[in-house]
Design a protein around this motif. Structure first.
Motif, mmCIF file in Angstrom:
data_model
loop_
_atom_site.group_PDB
_atom_site.id
_atom_site.type_symbol
_atom_site.label_atom_id
_atom_site.label_comp_id
_atom_site.label_asym_id
_atom_site.label_seq_id
_atom_site.Cartn_x
_atom_site.Cartn_y
_atom_site.Cartn_z
ATOM 1 N N SER A 182 4.329 -3.810 4.356
ATOM 2 C CA SER A 182 5.470 -4.570 3.823
ATOM 3 C C SER A 182 5.222 -6.076 3.822
ATOM 4 O O SER A 182 6.128 -6.855 3.511
ATOM 5 C CB SER A 182 6.730 -4.258 4.639
ATOM 6 N N MET A 183 4.006 -6.502 4.114
ATOM 7 C CA MET A 183 3.704 -7.923 4.275
ATOM 8 C C MET A 183 4.051 -8.747 3.039
ATOM 9 O O MET A 183 4.477 -9.905 3.140
ATOM 10 C CB MET A 183 2.226 -8.091 4.622
ATOM 11 N N PHE A 184 3.879 -8.167 1.844
ATOM 12 C CA PHE A 184 4.081 -8.934 0.614
ATOM 13 C C PHE A 184 5.357 -8.567 -0.137
ATOM 14 O O PHE A 184 5.580 -9.044 -1.255
ATOM 15 C CB PHE A 184 2.862 -8.768 -0.302
ATOM 16 N N ASP A 185 6.198 -7.750 0.466
ATOM 17 C CA ASP A 185 7.406 -7.298 -0.227
ATOM 18 C C ASP A 185 8.288 -8.463 -0.672
ATOM 19 O O ASP A 185 8.808 -8.479 -1.789
ATOM 20 C CB ASP A 185 8.229 -6.372 0.675
ATOM 21 N N ALA A 200 10.127 12.934 -4.388
ATOM 22 C CA ALA A 200 9.529 12.032 -5.369
ATOM 23 C C ALA A 200 10.236 10.685 -5.496
ATOM 24 O O ALA A 200 9.692 9.771 -6.119
ATOM 25 C CB ALA A 200 9.475 12.706 -6.729
ATOM 26 N N GLY A 201 11.428 10.536 -4.920
ATOM 27 C CA GLY A 201 12.099 9.245 -4.969
ATOM 28 C C GLY A 201 11.701 8.311 -3.847
ATOM 29 O O GLY A 201 12.148 7.157 -3.797
ATOM 30 N N CYS A 202 10.843 8.770 -2.943
ATOM 31 C CA CYS A 202 10.447 7.957 -1.796
ATOM 32 C C CYS A 202 9.598 6.764 -2.218
ATOM 33 O O CYS A 202 8.767 6.854 -3.123
ATOM 34 C CB CYS A 202 9.647 8.788 -0.795
ATOM 35 N N THR A 203 9.796 5.678 -1.517
ATOM 36 C CA THR A 203 8.870 4.553 -1.609
ATOM 37 C C THR A 203 7.806 4.720 -0.529
ATOM 38 O O THR A 203 7.903 5.580 0.353
ATOM 39 C CB THR A 203 9.589 3.220 -1.383
ATOM 40 N N GLN A 204 6.801 3.866 -0.587
ATOM 41 C CA GLN A 204 5.787 3.873 0.470
ATOM 42 C C GLN A 204 6.422 3.597 1.829
ATOM 43 O O GLN A 204 5.990 4.150 2.845
ATOM 44 C CB GLN A 204 4.729 2.821 0.163
ATOM 45 N N ALA A 205 7.427 2.737 1.840
ATOM 46 C CA ALA A 205 8.111 2.436 3.098
ATOM 47 C C ALA A 205 8.803 3.673 3.658
ATOM 48 O O ALA A 205 8.740 3.945 4.862
ATOM 49 C CB ALA A 205 9.121 1.304 2.893
ATOM 50 N N SER A 242 6.081 7.250 13.037
ATOM 51 C CA SER A 242 6.683 7.737 14.282
ATOM 52 C C SER A 242 5.784 8.757 14.974
ATOM 53 O O SER A 242 5.863 8.931 16.192
ATOM 54 C CB SER A 242 8.055 8.361 13.972
ATOM 55 N N PHE A 243 4.914 9.406 14.208
ATOM 56 C CA PHE A 243 4.015 10.424 14.751
ATOM 57 C C PHE A 243 2.568 9.938 14.814
ATOM 58 O O PHE A 243 1.642 10.736 14.976
ATOM 59 C CB PHE A 243 4.103 11.693 13.896
ATOM 60 N N GLY A 244 2.373 8.628 14.659
ATOM 61 C CA GLY A 244 1.021 8.082 14.709
ATOM 62 C C GLY A 244 0.187 8.409 13.494
ATOM 63 O O GLY A 244 -1.049 8.420 13.547
ATOM 64 N N LEU A 245 0.852 8.660 12.373
ATOM 65 C CA LEU A 245 0.169 9.035 11.141
ATOM 66 C C LEU A 245 0.473 8.027 10.035
ATOM 67 O O LEU A 245 1.454 7.279 10.111
ATOM 68 C CB LEU A 245 0.600 10.426 10.680
ATOM 69 N N ALA A 246 -0.356 8.043 9.008
ATOM 70 C CA ALA A 246 -0.105 7.249 7.804
ATOM 71 C C ALA A 246 -0.670 8.001 6.615
ATOM 72 O O ALA A 246 -1.635 8.756 6.741
ATOM 73 C CB ALA A 246 -0.756 5.876 7.908
ATOM 74 N N VAL A 247 -0.064 7.808 5.464
ATOM 75 C CA VAL A 247 -0.583 8.339 4.208
ATOM 76 C C VAL A 247 -1.170 7.166 3.428
ATOM 77 O O VAL A 247 -0.497 6.145 3.250
ATOM 78 C CB VAL A 247 0.520 9.030 3.389
ATOM 79 N N PRO A 248 -2.420 7.265 2.992
ATOM 80 C CA PRO A 248 -3.009 6.168 2.223
ATOM 81 C C PRO A 248 -2.262 5.953 0.907
ATOM 82 O O PRO A 248 -2.238 6.829 0.048
ATOM 83 C CB PRO A 248 -4.439 6.657 1.961
ATOM 84 N N VAL A 249 -1.637 4.798 0.787
ATOM 85 C CA VAL A 249 -0.940 4.454 -0.447
ATOM 86 C C VAL A 249 -1.297 3.011 -0.808
ATOM 87 O O VAL A 249 -2.424 2.588 -0.586
ATOM 88 C CB VAL A 249 0.587 4.703 -0.332
ATOM 89 N N GLY A 250 -0.372 2.225 -1.366
ATOM 90 C CA GLY A 250 -0.727 0.925 -1.899
ATOM 91 C C GLY A 250 -0.469 -0.237 -0.951
ATOM 92 O O GLY A 250 -0.473 -0.072 0.274
ATOM 93 N N VAL A 251 -0.195 -1.418 -1.514
ATOM 94 C CA VAL A 251 -0.116 -2.639 -0.708
ATOM 95 C C VAL A 251 1.255 -3.317 -0.756
ATOM 96 O O VAL A 251 1.430 -4.372 -0.153
ATOM 97 C CB VAL A 251 -1.208 -3.653 -1.131
ATOM 98 N N VAL A 252 2.211 -2.724 -1.458
ATOM 99 C CA VAL A 252 3.587 -3.235 -1.456
ATOM 100 C C VAL A 252 4.489 -2.048 -1.133
ATOM 101 O O VAL A 252 4.508 -1.053 -1.869
ATOM 102 C CB VAL A 252 3.973 -3.854 -2.816
ATOM 103 N N SER A 253 5.251 -2.144 -0.047
ATOM 104 C CA SER A 253 5.920 -0.947 0.470
ATOM 105 C C SER A 253 7.090 -0.484 -0.394
ATOM 106 O O SER A 253 7.548 0.645 -0.249
ATOM 107 C CB SER A 253 6.392 -1.177 1.904
ATOM 108 N N THR A 254 7.568 -1.328 -1.306
ATOM 109 C CA THR A 254 8.676 -0.927 -2.181
ATOM 110 C C THR A 254 8.203 -0.092 -3.372
ATOM 111 O O THR A 254 9.027 0.407 -4.147
ATOM 112 C CB THR A 254 9.431 -2.165 -2.700
ATOM 113 N N THR A 255 6.894 0.074 -3.534
ATOM 114 C CA THR A 255 6.353 0.893 -4.612
ATOM 115 C C THR A 255 6.698 2.356 -4.377
ATOM 116 O O THR A 255 6.588 2.862 -3.258
ATOM 117 C CB THR A 255 4.819 0.742 -4.675
ATOM 118 N N GLY A 256 7.065 3.066 -5.433
ATOM 119 C CA GLY A 256 7.325 4.495 -5.316
ATOM 120 C C GLY A 256 6.039 5.279 -5.140
ATOM 121 O O GLY A 256 4.992 4.919 -5.691
ATOM 122 N N ILE A 257 6.116 6.384 -4.394
ATOM 123 C CA ILE A 257 4.914 7.180 -4.142
ATOM 124 C C ILE A 257 4.531 8.047 -5.336
ATOM 125 O O ILE A 257 3.369 8.438 -5.467
ATOM 126 C CB ILE A 257 5.080 8.072 -2.901
#
Length: 457
Positions: A305-308, A108-113, A121-136
């Motif tokens: 991370s474009m807008f971080d 639970a302490g993970c950020t989107q990044a 690394s495995f060709g996957l992504a989890v749909p989350v938000g638009v700023v990578s520093t946001t917590g999941i």
């Protein structure tokens, strides 16, 4: 007396106990929004689930107020409290990807990044938000809208199970098979029901995307908005674009003549086959050419991370939002008025699409109610200088008051300040009474109340 009690808690922790006497305290009490200035009696930076359980039991026995912090991005600052104790999960950052099942388990302490660095690394992504520093954590529990929403749904639509510590200290798993009522509630109901310590997500096949901004002069903003409200819903679900009013940041790659200029734009994200990009963008290319464009292929993590850098921790924030089913011309008149008056360089307004895959889930299938909405709007007054806090707050409130009559009535819970019980009820609509029942079952004493609170009584 509290100091004496804390001295008994400390030996039971693998993480750290931070009090006002600690050198770390000033940093530990701060959250992402610099407008929030609260002073808890202690912060427990948990290292693992055992720390969370020990702290929950301690807080309950001592009769203290508790706030729970994941990534700390909560706009209303509900990851910290005055007095009481903060359970800080930010050190719990474990991520495990299972390529065989295309799942990703994240603490639970993970950020989107953190989450998508591992998944990528495995060709996957989890749909989350638009700023990578946001917590999941808070993002997922409230909904989770972002670049992959139209194709793969909300973050909570990709949640398969979650581990929680309840108010009585019990450790449980919530999924479609275990505690399904709790699983229903945490998918949109926020942190009202327990402390989620880990999430199991479905990973989506996303690696490289074609993405970036197009921006137009404000003299064309009416035309852009009228075009956008139609085209954004008609495009293939692989192609997502959110609309924004913005001031051009005074740095490369933007040309100097545009620096600090108020403009409107659309930030695009295409997650389909890259050899189909031209075809997907064909309807977009038929519209008026933008004044500036910076689109191209990139890893999904780079888009995230474009807008971080534009939004570092510690800035002043005041925001408010609404769900929209349409954007009539009368609303556009108000948007143009306030969009042309952005009070500071970082202040903005966004329309985030929430159609496509997100709309194919029933409004009562999860606690997240507004499945028929087309966009989630956020108006955000933002500035680094505390002297501008009043100015950005007034602009946000006035803007919201002008356009709220054209909304669906409720808002994305993660785009709310502390706005009162009526706004919370409007956000959950006919799901609210069921949420109250589940709250009464799992947290009858409202132990977890420093949040967008669903009252058990």
């Amino acid at each position: 007396m509290l100091e004496e009690s804390l001295s008994k808690l400390s030996p039971n922790l693998r993480g750290s106990l931070i009090t006002p006497a600690s050198g770390e305290y000033e940093a530990a009490r701060k959250v992402y929004n610099g407008m929030i200035d609260r002073r808890p009696d202690a912060v427990v930076r948990c290292a693992n689930v055992a720390d969370v359980r020990a702290t929950v039991n301690f807080v309950r026995q001592e009769g203290l107020t508790v706030a729970v912090r994941g990534g700390g991005h909560n706009g209303a600052g509900l990851g910290v409290c005055d007095h009481g104790l903060v359970i800080d999960l930010s050190s719990m950052k474990g991520v495990r990807v299972d390529p065989a099942s295309s799942t990703v388990r994240a603490e639970a302490g993970c950020t989107q990044a953190d989450l998508n660095h591992a998944a990528h690394s495995f060709g996957l992504a989890v749909p989350v938000g638009v700023v990578s520093t946001t917590g999941i954590a808070g993002l997922t529990l409230g909904g989770g809208t972002g670049y992959l929403t139209r194709k793969y749904g909300l973050a909570l639509d990709n949640l398969l199970e979650a581990d929680l510590v309840l108010a009585d200290g019990r450790f449980v798993t919530a999924s479609a098979k275990e505690n399904p009522d709790l699983f229903w509630a945490i998918r949109g109901g926020g942190g009202n029901f327990g402390i989620v310590t880990s999430f199991l997500f479905r990973g989506c096949p996303v690696d490289q995307v074609f993405a970036g901004p197009m921006i137009w002069e404000m003299e064309h903003a009416r035309e852009v908005m009228q075009w956008y409200r139609e085209i954004s819903l008609a495009l293939p679900e692989d192609l997502y674009g959110f609309f924004a009013f913005l001031k051009v940041y005074p740095a490369p790659p933007f040309p100097e003549e545009l620096h600090r200029k108020t403009m409107c734009g659309i930030i695009w994200a295409y997650c389909g086959p890259l050899d189909k990009v031209e075809e997907a963008f064909r309807p977009v290319r038929k519209f008026r050419a933008p004044r500036f464009e910076l689109t191209g292929p990139m890893p999904y993590t780079a888009l995230q991370s474009m807008f971080d850098a534009l939004y570092p921790p510690g800035m002043q924030w005041y925001w408010s939002g609404d769900f929209l089913g349409q954007v009539p011309d009368e609303a556009i008149v108000e948007h143009l008025k306030f969009g042309d008056q952005l009070p500071t360089l970082h202040s903005t307004m966004h329309f985030y699409p929430v159609d496509g895959a997100a709309s194919r889930v029933g409004r009562n299938d999860t606690a997240f109610s507004y499945r028929e909405a087309k966009w989630s709007m956020v108006i955000a007054g933002i500035d680094p200088d505390p002297a501008n806090a009043e100015k950005i707050t007034a602009w946000t409130k006035d803007y919201w008051a002008a356009v709220h009559p054209y909304s669906m009535g409720g808002a994305y819970v993660n785009f709310m300040m502390e706005e009162g019980i009526d706004r919370i009820k409007a956000t959950y609509r006919d799901n609210y009474d069921r949420l109250v029942e589940i709250k009464r079952k799992y947290d009858p004493d409202n132990f977890f109340h420093v949040n967008q609170n669903i009252r058990p009584k």
